[in-house]
Design an enzyme around this catalytic site. Structure first.
Site, PDB file in Angstrom:
ATOM      1  N   TYR A  27      -5.289   2.702  76.579  1.00  0.00           N
ATOM      2  CA  TYR A  27      -4.284   2.018  75.759  1.00  0.00           C
ATOM      3  C   TYR A  27      -3.196   1.283  76.528  1.00  0.00           C
ATOM      4  O   TYR A  27      -2.512   0.441  75.947  1.00  0.00           O
ATOM      5  CB  TYR A  27      -3.641   3.005  74.772  1.00  0.00           C
ATOM      6  N   GLY A  29      -1.713  -1.492  78.677  1.00  0.00           N
ATOM      7  CA  GLY A  29      -2.138  -2.851  78.982  1.00  0.00           C
ATOM      8  C   GLY A  29      -2.556  -3.532  77.694  1.00  0.00           C
ATOM      9  O   GLY A  29      -2.219  -3.088  76.602  1.00  0.00           O
ATOM     10  N   GLY A  31      -4.585  -4.632  74.491  1.00  0.00           N
ATOM     11  CA  GLY A  31      -5.555  -4.017  73.594  1.00  0.00           C
ATOM     12  C   GLY A  31      -5.479  -2.508  73.588  1.00  0.00           C
ATOM     13  O   GLY A  31      -4.458  -1.923  73.922  1.00  0.00           O
ATOM     14  N   HIS A  47       3.024   3.766  71.445  1.00  0.00           N
ATOM     15  CA  HIS A  47       3.754   2.497  71.532  1.00  0.00           C
ATOM     16  C   HIS A  47       3.015   1.399  70.763  1.00  0.00           C
ATOM     17  O   HIS A  47       3.639   0.633  70.020  1.00  0.00           O
ATOM     18  CB  HIS A  47       3.931   2.118  73.007  1.00  0.00           C
ATOM     19  N   ASP A  48       1.690   1.337  70.908  1.00  0.00           N
ATOM     20  CA  ASP A  48       0.897   0.364  70.147  1.00  0.00           C
ATOM     21  C   ASP A  48       1.068   0.591  68.647  1.00  0.00           C
ATOM     22  O   ASP A  48       1.218  -0.364  67.878  1.00  0.00           O
ATOM     23  CB  ASP A  48      -0.589   0.461  70.505  1.00  0.00           C
ATOM     24  N   ASP A  89      10.097   0.504  72.524  1.00  0.00           N
ATOM     25  CA  ASP A  89      10.058   0.376  73.984  1.00  0.00           C
ATOM     26  C   ASP A  89      10.783   1.531  74.658  1.00  0.00           C
ATOM     27  O   ASP A  89      10.294   2.099  75.645  1.00  0.00           O
ATOM     28  CB  ASP A  89      10.667  -0.957  74.421  1.00  0.00           C
TER      29      ASP A  89
END
Length: 122
Positions: A27, A29, A31, A47-48, A89
């Site tokens: 996860y 980076g 995509g 975070h995604d 973040d």
């Protein structure tokens, strides 16, 4: 913005976000798929998911406002959407810091073919 995320990782976790997390696990980076490989990869998964819940602005591009108070990052500004990006973040950078001890170089540039398990929901 992603540039601010990189800065927060350095401020909070004390390491380069691009170097350590630019291509890590399934996860970290661009995509993401499959199951997170360890606690640091899970930070990126969360975070995604956090970015996925942001509506009304662009988490990767929009610039937000924050201050440093007694060594802590405080997200601010009048735009609730940008404040939410900042919180995503900040939480990820804290997660990276809290999981530095289990960071494992074997997940650097981890092949996507190893990330085929069914993903868990956010």
């Amino acid at each position: 913005s992603l540039m601010q995320f990189k800065t927060l990782i350095m401020k909070i976790a004390g390491r380069s976000g691009i170097w350590y997390y630019g291509s890590y696990g399934c996860y970290c980076g661009g995509g993401g798929q499959g199951r997170p490989q360890d606690a640091s990869d899970r930070c990126c998964f969360v975070h995604d998911c956090c970015y996925g819940k942001v509506t009304g602005c662009n988490p990767k591009m929009d610039v937000y406002t924050y201050t440093e108070e007694n060594g802590a990052i405080v997200c601010g500004g009048d735009d609730p959407c940008k404040k939410q990006i900042c919180e995503c973040d900040k939480d990820a950078a804290i997660c990276f810091r809290d999981n530095i001890d289990t960071y494992d170089n074997k997940y650097w540039f981890f092949p996507a073919k190893n990330c085929q398990e069914e993903s868990e929901p956010c």
